[in-house]
Design a protein around this motif. Sequence first.
Motif, mmCIF file in Angstrom:
data_model
loop_
_atom_site.group_PDB
_atom_site.id
_atom_site.type_symbol
_atom_site.label_atom_id
_atom_site.label_comp_id
_atom_site.label_asym_id
_atom_site.label_seq_id
_atom_site.Cartn_x
_atom_site.Cartn_y
_atom_site.Cartn_z
ATOM 1 N N LEU A 143 0.822 -1.204 0.000
ATOM 2 C CA LEU A 143 0.000 0.000 0.000
ATOM 3 C C LEU A 143 0.860 1.260 0.000
ATOM 4 O O LEU A 143 0.637 2.189 -0.792
ATOM 5 C CB LEU A 143 -0.934 -0.023 1.212
ATOM 6 N N LEU A 144 1.843 1.307 0.874
ATOM 7 C CA LEU A 144 2.676 2.502 0.960
ATOM 8 C C LEU A 144 3.539 2.673 -0.290
ATOM 9 O O LEU A 144 3.718 3.795 -0.788
ATOM 10 C CB LEU A 144 3.542 2.435 2.214
ATOM 11 N N GLN A 145 4.069 1.566 -0.822
ATOM 12 C CA GLN A 145 4.875 1.672 -2.038
ATOM 13 C C GLN A 145 4.019 2.015 -3.247
ATOM 14 O O GLN A 145 4.502 2.661 -4.187
ATOM 15 C CB GLN A 145 5.639 0.367 -2.272
ATOM 16 N N SER A 146 2.762 1.611 -3.257
ATOM 17 C CA SER A 146 1.878 1.985 -4.355
ATOM 18 C C SER A 146 1.704 3.499 -4.409
ATOM 19 O O SER A 146 1.703 4.107 -5.490
ATOM 20 C CB SER A 146 0.517 1.302 -4.197
ATOM 21 N N ILE A 147 1.543 4.115 -3.249
ATOM 22 C CA ILE A 147 1.440 5.572 -3.189
ATOM 23 C C ILE A 147 2.733 6.210 -3.684
ATOM 24 O O ILE A 147 2.723 7.130 -4.513
ATOM 25 C CB ILE A 147 1.119 6.027 -1.759
ATOM 26 N N ASP A 148 3.871 5.691 -3.202
ATOM 27 C CA ASP A 148 5.170 6.251 -3.598
ATOM 28 C C ASP A 148 5.416 6.099 -5.102
ATOM 29 O O ASP A 148 5.972 7.001 -5.741
ATOM 30 C CB ASP A 148 6.299 5.574 -2.816
ATOM 31 N N LEU A 149 4.998 4.962 -5.664
ATOM 32 C CA LEU A 149 5.210 4.759 -7.100
ATOM 33 C C LEU A 149 4.344 5.709 -7.908
ATOM 34 O O LEU A 149 4.786 6.230 -8.944
ATOM 35 C CB LEU A 149 4.919 3.311 -7.488
ATOM 36 N N ALA A 150 3.121 5.966 -7.461
ATOM 37 C CA ALA A 150 2.271 6.928 -8.170
ATOM 38 C C ALA A 150 2.893 8.316 -8.151
ATOM 39 O O ALA A 150 2.886 9.031 -9.163
ATOM 40 C CB ALA A 150 0.880 6.955 -7.535
ATOM 41 N N GLU B 212 4.209 10.269 -11.522
ATOM 42 C CA GLU B 212 3.786 11.629 -11.862
ATOM 43 C C GLU B 212 4.997 12.515 -12.117
ATOM 44 O O GLU B 212 5.018 13.303 -13.077
ATOM 45 C CB GLU B 212 2.929 12.197 -10.732
ATOM 46 N N GLU B 213 6.017 12.404 -11.286
ATOM 47 C CA GLU B 213 7.224 13.217 -11.464
ATOM 48 C C GLU B 213 7.933 12.894 -12.774
ATOM 49 O O GLU B 213 8.554 13.781 -13.391
ATOM 50 C CB GLU B 213 8.169 13.003 -10.282
ATOM 51 N N LEU B 214 7.833 11.649 -13.236
ATOM 52 C CA LEU B 214 8.445 11.250 -14.499
ATOM 53 C C LEU B 214 7.639 11.704 -15.713
ATOM 54 O O LEU B 214 8.125 11.631 -16.842
ATOM 55 C CB LEU B 214 8.605 9.729 -14.545
ATOM 56 N N GLY B 215 6.392 12.120 -15.495
ATOM 57 C CA GLY B 215 5.538 12.541 -16.598
ATOM 58 C C GLY B 215 4.578 11.484 -17.081
ATOM 59 O O GLY B 215 3.956 11.653 -18.137
ATOM 60 N N ALA B 216 4.426 10.391 -16.324
ATOM 61 C CA ALA B 216 3.440 9.372 -16.690
ATOM 62 C C ALA B 216 2.034 9.921 -16.483
ATOM 63 O O ALA B 216 1.815 10.871 -15.726
ATOM 64 C CB ALA B 216 3.646 8.100 -15.879
ATOM 65 N N ASP B 217 1.074 9.300 -17.147
ATOM 66 C CA ASP B 217 -0.295 9.815 -17.146
ATOM 67 C C ASP B 217 -1.233 9.090 -16.200
ATOM 68 O O ASP B 217 -2.303 9.621 -15.884
ATOM 69 C CB ASP B 217 -0.882 9.720 -18.562
ATOM 70 N N HIS C 75 12.290 3.209 -12.679
ATOM 71 C CA HIS C 75 13.267 3.050 -13.760
ATOM 72 C C HIS C 75 12.624 2.389 -14.986
ATOM 73 O O HIS C 75 12.860 2.812 -16.129
ATOM 74 C CB HIS C 75 14.440 2.212 -13.245
ATOM 75 N N VAL C 76 11.792 1.368 -14.767
ATOM 76 C CA VAL C 76 11.101 0.696 -15.872
ATOM 77 C C VAL C 76 10.218 1.688 -16.630
ATOM 78 O O VAL C 76 10.220 1.735 -17.875
ATOM 79 C CB VAL C 76 10.250 -0.485 -15.334
ATOM 80 N N LEU C 77 9.467 2.503 -15.894
ATOM 81 C CA LEU C 77 8.600 3.495 -16.537
ATOM 82 C C LEU C 77 9.421 4.544 -17.276
ATOM 83 O O LEU C 77 9.082 4.942 -18.405
ATOM 84 C CB LEU C 77 7.725 4.176 -15.486
ATOM 85 N N ASP C 78 10.495 5.006 -16.655
ATOM 86 C CA ASP C 78 11.334 6.028 -17.274
ATOM 87 C C ASP C 78 11.939 5.528 -18.579
ATOM 88 O O ASP C 78 12.041 6.271 -19.567
ATOM 89 C CB ASP C 78 12.430 6.447 -16.294
ATOM 90 N N ALA D 184 -7.863 7.085 -2.703
ATOM 91 C CA ALA D 184 -7.981 8.372 -2.024
ATOM 92 C C ALA D 184 -6.611 8.875 -1.570
ATOM 93 O O ALA D 184 -6.307 10.068 -1.698
ATOM 94 C CB ALA D 184 -8.925 8.245 -0.836
ATOM 95 N N ALA D 185 -5.780 7.977 -1.041
ATOM 96 C CA ALA D 185 -4.447 8.384 -0.593
ATOM 97 C C ALA D 185 -3.590 8.850 -1.761
ATOM 98 O O ALA D 185 -2.884 9.866 -1.673
ATOM 99 C CB ALA D 185 -3.769 7.223 0.133
ATOM 100 N N VAL D 186 -3.636 8.124 -2.881
ATOM 101 C CA VAL D 186 -2.884 8.538 -4.070
ATOM 102 C C VAL D 186 -3.405 9.881 -4.567
ATOM 103 O O VAL D 186 -2.629 10.772 -4.942
ATOM 104 C CB VAL D 186 -2.978 7.470 -5.174
ATOM 105 N N GLY D 187 -4.714 10.054 -4.557
ATOM 106 C CA GLY D 187 -5.287 11.315 -4.993
ATOM 107 C C GLY D 187 -4.842 12.486 -4.144
ATOM 108 O O GLY D 187 -4.655 13.600 -4.653
ATOM 109 N N ALA D 188 -4.685 12.252 -2.843
ATOM 110 C CA ALA D 188 -4.268 13.323 -1.944
ATOM 111 C C ALA D 188 -2.788 13.664 -2.088
ATOM 112 O O ALA D 188 -2.386 14.801 -1.822
ATOM 113 C CB ALA D 188 -4.567 12.924 -0.494
ATOM 114 N N LYS D 189 -1.981 12.692 -2.519
ATOM 115 C CA LYS D 189 -0.529 12.898 -2.605
ATOM 116 C C LYS D 189 -0.056 13.351 -3.978
ATOM 117 O O LYS D 189 1.104 13.694 -4.157
ATOM 118 C CB LYS D 189 0.194 11.598 -2.235
ATOM 119 N N THR D 190 -0.933 13.323 -4.978
ATOM 120 C CA THR D 190 -0.567 13.699 -6.339
ATOM 121 C C THR D 190 -1.441 14.857 -6.804
ATOM 122 O O THR D 190 -2.390 15.242 -6.135
ATOM 123 C CB THR D 190 -0.726 12.505 -7.299
ATOM 124 N N ARG D 191 -1.112 15.391 -7.985
ATOM 125 C CA ARG D 191 -1.837 16.552 -8.487
ATOM 126 C C ARG D 191 -2.349 16.401 -9.915
ATOM 127 O O ARG D 191 -3.345 17.001 -10.281
ATOM 128 C CB ARG D 191 -0.946 17.799 -8.392
#
Length: 338
Positions: free
Chosen positions: A27-34, A38-43, A322-325, A64-71
């Motif tokens: 759960l926590l890593q899912s938030i961090d990966l999102a 986002e910082e890498l420019g993924a959609d 790294h995989v996404l980048d 909800a947690a991902v939504g609160a931590k991203t923009r």
Amino acid sequence: MKKIGFLSFGHWSDAHGSATRSASDVLLQSIDLAVAAEELGADGAYFRVHHFAQQLGSPFPLLAAVGAKTRTIEIGTGVVDMRYENPFYMTENAGAADLIARGRLQLGISRGSPEQVIEGWRYFGYAPKPGESDADMGRRHTELFLRLLNGEGFAKPHPQPMFPNPPGLLRLEPHAPGLRDRIWWGSASNATAVWAAQQGMNLQSSTLKADETGEPFHVQQARQIRAYRDAWAAAGHTRTPRVSVSRSIFALTDDRDRAYFGRDGGGDQIGVIDNMRAVFGRSYAAEPDRLIEQLRADEGIAEADTLLLTVPNQLGVDYNAHVLDNILRHVAPALGWR
């Protein structure tokens, strides 16, 4: 141009080498990966939902947690099994998650896939009506969910309410305007893709589908998408629908990539899932130049406006970023996706 996101199945285990050894880790890593995506420019940041398994199973707290931590990044599921869902409670949860994310929720739902237990939806309190299959029940839940998302009043107010009511019949709250147009149906067949179009849902097509013609997976998937778009036009909907496909794609740019995924991705596979003969699409893993040429020939990807990259979440946030980048920098521009 394509929207490119990731799809995580959210596995955890205490196996050697796993970076996700508990549900908390996932759960926590899912938030961090999102956040990293986002910082890498993924959609998009999308999550699979499975019950009775050591995988992500309760999507709305995570969304909800991902939504609160991203923009900016879209957040979604691929997919929620509607056989297990109470459409009323789900409408409230989805509305709250979408409002926290400021209208970025892209909610993928479906009849569901084979689960870990026999008729697991019965433990959640649901059963098909006489003459219904479990798939029919999932579609019935879906149709009610879609009606509730419209935000029209349906419940008669109490004559002596605890709090003042607006005039007329009451709807579920919180209501998320526009969410009804951001519901996706995960389809494994041409027929259910047509049904999704008739219902006004976007289409999610994954890495497997019913083997309906014996053709390669990507060719059958492209036919499915075209059938969906034809049905959408015939239904007279006024907006343009969205279509996503998912793939396992790895650009080999360093020794870690080659160690994990250096073997050839291979070809399609045929299997039986839920008594259905299915074709499973190939994985892609190659040096960027070779990978680009392979992906040019994938008709399913060509037909879609959104590509979801299935990620090996147990390898941790840094490696998955790294995989996404690798795809965003070394592959997507050459294919015109960026």
